[in-house]
Write an enzyme that holds these catalytic residues in place. Structure first.
Site, PDB file in Angstrom:
ATOM      1  N   CYS A 106       8.133 -35.460 -24.738  1.00 25.99           N
ATOM      2  CA  CYS A 106       8.242 -37.145 -24.902  1.00 25.99           C
ATOM      3  C   CYS A 106       9.886 -37.348 -25.372  1.00 25.99           C
ATOM      4  O   CYS A 106       9.887 -38.749 -25.081  1.00 25.99           O
ATOM      5  CB  CYS A 106       7.261 -37.522 -25.926  1.00 25.99           C
ATOM      6  SG  CYS A 106       5.576 -36.855 -25.812  1.00 25.99           S
ATOM      7  N   HIS A 376       4.070 -44.986 -21.324  1.00 20.75           N
ATOM      8  CA  HIS A 376       4.728 -43.667 -21.747  1.00 20.75           C
ATOM      9  C   HIS A 376       4.942 -42.687 -20.737  1.00 20.75           C
ATOM     10  O   HIS A 376       4.394 -41.737 -20.679  1.00 20.75           O
ATOM     11  CB  HIS A 376       3.900 -43.269 -23.087  1.00 20.75           C
ATOM     12  CG  HIS A 376       4.755 -41.916 -23.551  1.00 20.75           C
ATOM     13  ND1 HIS A 376       5.833 -41.835 -23.413  1.00 20.75           N
ATOM     14  CD2 HIS A 376       4.223 -41.174 -24.534  1.00 20.75           C
ATOM     15  CE1 HIS A 376       6.349 -40.555 -24.299  1.00 20.75           C
ATOM     16  NE2 HIS A 376       5.087 -40.089 -24.712  1.00 20.75           N
ATOM     17  N   CYS A 406       7.540 -38.993 -31.510  1.00 22.73           N
ATOM     18  CA  CYS A 406       6.895 -37.635 -31.674  1.00 22.73           C
ATOM     19  C   CYS A 406       7.138 -36.976 -30.541  1.00 22.73           C
ATOM     20  O   CYS A 406       7.178 -37.447 -29.503  1.00 22.73           O
ATOM     21  CB  CYS A 406       5.528 -37.972 -32.313  1.00 22.73           C
ATOM     22  SG  CYS A 406       4.333 -38.729 -31.298  1.00 22.73           S
ATOM     23  N   GLY A 408       5.396 -33.580 -28.273  1.00 20.58           N
ATOM     24  CA  GLY A 408       4.440 -32.462 -28.078  1.00 20.58           C
ATOM     25  C   GLY A 408       4.714 -31.084 -28.676  1.00 20.58           C
ATOM     26  O   GLY A 408       5.968 -30.593 -28.125  1.00 20.58           O
TER      27      GLY A 408
END
Length: 420
Positions: A106, A376, A406, A408
């Site tokens: 991300c 996103h 954050c 993954g």
């Protein structure tokens, strides 16, 4: 080179600064149903790369000035490297401009920006682009979980290794349960994200950061059958924002990831398509080239941290303190915050842990909404957030901005920017 320490040093200008001359994005659109569903990720990348060279007054930057391009991408075939290079050449960059792709899930395109900045700081290059692209419509079939992985890892005695492929929605549920984030709070947060994004879209706040996309679009019915002829459309705005979002409406949605859970399709980030790009240059180079009037800010620093994979959403709560500590700053020195809303659960937890609830209420955290409303597109999100942050600081008159997300498999990343 060391990171500037203290607010005075962070705001000071030096010839060695890594400055931002452009930070643009495509509209972010819903995967499968949105207006960019038929576009290719490299097509979207080509549009922002071309626009990066343009200026409002019609002057165009010589593409040969750009020495390297880093592209964040998570899902594309072959890591997107060949298609991205083709897109670069397609829009007029010379063969002397090199390209590589970056995958830190991300945060991929924030990592791309940070990597190009590091290249500039160490003298490898004088100018480069940190970008990102993603078509989740085309490449999200496996839900970003590997289908061909060493079997020993799936049965590893180390639970953290096994948890690296835990569905993201379950990590959201873990954060909500472990840190006391209620379903009601998550729904209220999501509604506010849509309200802020709808206001920003309506009043033109996104106009300076969005590059229109002219592409093909084929309408289909619920079964996927074509309806009518393929059209050529021009997309100018994000299409996942729901002005009518309400707490009552979101409360009716069923949990998306576990029967008794609190994360739903309404309080989680949208699956999206889009691209974004940020042009970086050494300040002395911008001065030599007569481009100082295009400087919109500077990249100061970025950090990454690791955390437990099964609660990866807490990453920003760990990354931001490290970022601020490195720069000798406190929350009070920051005028605008962009926290990626992967899930309302983790965004709320991070705001609470960071002491930013008051800033959220004042509209200084995600003042124009976040990924719950905007979407996103994994590889493009970091560069999209950088664009929103820098243009937002310019509109609001703030000087210092922080963005974070954050990541993954259990990480957090954060970046520090200054407006000029």
């Amino acid at each position: 080179m060391s990171v500037p320490h203290g607010i005075k040093a962070v705001l000071a200008k030096a010839p060695s600064d890594v400055v931002v001359l452009s930070s643009l994005r495509t509209p972010i659109c819903r995967s499968y149903k949105g207006q960019l569903k038929d576009a290719f990720p490299e097509e979207l990348l080509s549009i922002v790369l071309r626009a990066t060279l343009d200026a409002p007054n019609g002057a165009r930057i010589d593409p040969s000035i750009v020495e390297d391009v880093a592209v964040g991408v998570v899902l594309s075939e072959l890591g997107g490297s060949k298609a991205a290079r083709m897109a670069l050449n397609h829009v007029g960059y010379p063969n002397s401009t090199s390209l590589y792709t970056v995958n830190r899930a991300c945060s991929s395109s924030l990592q791309a920006i940070a990597s190009v900045a590091a290249q500039i700081r160490t003298g490898m290059i004088s100018a480069g682009v940190g970008a990102g692209m993603e078509s989740m419509t085309r490449n999200y079939a496996s839900r970003a979980i590997p289908v061909d992985v060493w079997p020993a890892l799936k049965e590893s005695p180390n639970r953290h290794a096994r948890d690296c492929v835990m569905p993201m929605g379950l990590t959201s549920e873990n954060v909500a349960e472990r840190y006391g984030v209620s379903r009601a709070d998550q729904d209220a947060f999501a509604v506010e994200s849509h309200r802020r994004a709808a206001r920003a879209r309506a009043d033109g706040s996104f106009a300076q950061e969005i590059v229109p996309v002219t592409t093909r679009f084929q309408e289909v019915d619920k079964q996927g059958n074509k309806v009518g002829e393929e059209q050529t459309i021009t997309v100018t705005s994000d299409d996942g924002i729901r002005e009518s979002a309400s707490i009552e409406g979101l409360a009716k949605l069923k949990p998306a990831f576990k029967p008794d859970g609190a994360s739903t399709a309404g309080n989680s980030s949208q699956v999206s398509d889009g691209a974004a790009a940020t042009l970086l240059m050494r300040r002395s180079t911008a001065t030599e080239l007569g481009l100082t009037d295009r400087i919109m800010g500077k990249f100061v620093s970025a950090v990454t941290v690791g955390c437990d994979p099964d609660e990866m959403g807490i990453g920003p709560a760990l990354a931001i303190p490290k970022l601020l500590d490195q720069a000798g700053l406190s929350n009070a020195d920051v005028q605008r915050w962009e926290l990626n809303e992967a899930f309302a659960s983790q965004a709320i937890y991070c705001a609470r842990k960071l002491g930013l609830e008051g800033e959220w209420e004042k509209g200084r955290v995600n003042p124009d909404g976040g990924a719950i409303a905007l979407g996103h597109p994994l590889g493009a999100t970091g560069a999209r957030m950088a664009s929103t942050l820098l243009h937002g600081l310019k509109r609001d008159g703030g000087e210092v901005g922080v963005m974070s997300m954050c990541v993954g498999t259990g990480m957090g990343m954060a970046g520090l920017f200054v407006r000029e």
